[in-house]
Write an enzyme that holds these catalytic residues in place. Structure first.
Site, mmCIF file in Angstrom:
data_model
loop_
_atom_site.group_PDB
_atom_site.id
_atom_site.type_symbol
_atom_site.label_atom_id
_atom_site.label_comp_id
_atom_site.label_asym_id
_atom_site.label_seq_id
_atom_site.Cartn_x
_atom_site.Cartn_y
_atom_site.Cartn_z
ATOM 1 N N CYS A 85 0.840 -1.205 0.000
ATOM 2 C CA CYS A 85 0.000 0.000 0.000
ATOM 3 C C CYS A 85 0.879 1.261 0.000
ATOM 4 O O CYS A 85 1.458 1.606 -1.015
ATOM 5 C CB CYS A 85 -0.982 -0.030 1.171
ATOM 6 S SG CYS A 85 -2.339 1.145 1.017
ATOM 7 N N HIS A 194 -3.417 -5.628 1.385
ATOM 8 C CA HIS A 194 -2.665 -5.795 2.637
ATOM 9 C C HIS A 194 -2.596 -7.258 3.057
ATOM 10 O O HIS A 194 -3.437 -7.723 3.857
ATOM 11 C CB HIS A 194 -3.336 -4.989 3.751
ATOM 12 C CG HIS A 194 -3.106 -3.525 3.668
ATOM 13 N ND1 HIS A 194 -2.147 -2.866 4.414
ATOM 14 C CD2 HIS A 194 -3.724 -2.577 2.924
ATOM 15 C CE1 HIS A 194 -2.192 -1.571 4.149
ATOM 16 N NE2 HIS A 194 -3.142 -1.371 3.230
ATOM 17 N N GLU A 196 -0.696 -8.606 5.175
ATOM 18 C CA GLU A 196 -0.433 -8.735 6.611
ATOM 19 C C GLU A 196 -1.714 -8.774 7.435
ATOM 20 O O GLU A 196 -1.694 -9.168 8.612
ATOM 21 C CB GLU A 196 0.488 -7.607 7.103
ATOM 22 C CG GLU A 196 -0.164 -6.252 7.313
ATOM 23 C CD GLU A 196 -0.378 -5.463 6.029
ATOM 24 O OE1 GLU A 196 -0.707 -4.270 6.135
ATOM 25 O OE2 GLU A 196 -0.228 -6.040 4.928
#
Length: 224
Positions: A85, A194, A196
């Site tokens: 991002c 994302h 994560e």
């Protein structure tokens, strides 16, 4: 392996990225934007957030952080670097990746579960996936529309540098539905979604993002 996660002023997802690195089986090393060395890490993650408040342009100030001098040099030597991002924006501003990220087509911040197709497994960050594999990964951005001139887009397509593509409705207007790209060598990857936030069953979208932190091909080289 040691994977450095850089914190810039305004980073929001650095701790999440560190946790994802550990869940991927590696040691997470916290790096600060003012660091002048990478502390012996084997790979680097530039996390999401709003570095320096997104002043000027997203990532435009971060590219001048001392740590980015080290990251650019290390990337040139082949060190794996993943920008997520805002990290993707920083990679483009640093000219480690081509193109740019601009305001979403609908001019609104997005937060949703996004379907992706993994287009290339020829990077350390995507080697744990199968080519063509479909995954669901969290997406949240306000300036996530990837743009580049037609020549650059054709080159990215032709050289296999598109690593992930949006499936279904294009969420932010990215040209050719591009969600992530790599450099020619394949060691530098920028990804707008994302991963994560998609590493545990307990919360988020499941574990489809964990493969990005496995660093499968690099691990094979290091531990062979």
């Amino acid at each position: 392996m040691k994977v450095g996660v850089v914190t810039f002023p305004g980073s929001l997802d650095d701790v999440d990225a560190q946790r994802a690195v550990r869940l991927g089986g590696h040691e997470a090393v916290a790096l600060w934007h003012g660091d002048h060395d990478l502390r012996g890490v084997d790979a680097v993650v530039l996390p999401g957030g709003f570095s320096y408040g997104d002043y000027l342009r997203c990532g435009a100030i971060s590219r001048f952080s001392p740590v980015m001098t080290e990251v650019v040099e290390a990337a040139g030597r082949g060190m794996p670097v993943l920008g997520i991002c805002n990290g993707f924006q920083i990679l483009c501003e640093s000219h480690l990746l081509p193109g740019a990220l601009i305001r979403n087509q609908r001019q609104k911040f997005l937060c949703l579960d996004q379907r992706l197709r993994i287009e290339s497994t020829r990077t350390p960050w995507t080697a744990a996936y199968a080519e063509g594999q479909e995954v669901v990964i969290a997406l949240k951005n306000g300036e996530g529309s990837f743009v580049a001139d037609e020549e650059t887009l054709d080159r990215l397509e032709g050289e296999g540098q598109v690593v992930a593509r949006y499936l279904g409705e294009n969420p932010n207007g990215s040209l050719r539905d591009i969600a992530g790209i790599s450099n020619e060598r394949g060691n530098v990857v920028g990804l707008m979604p994302h991963p994560e936030h998609s590493v545990e069953e307990l919360c988020g979208t499941g574990t489809d993002g964990l493969g990005f932190f496995a660093l499968a091909s690099l691990a094979a080289e290091v531990f062979a």
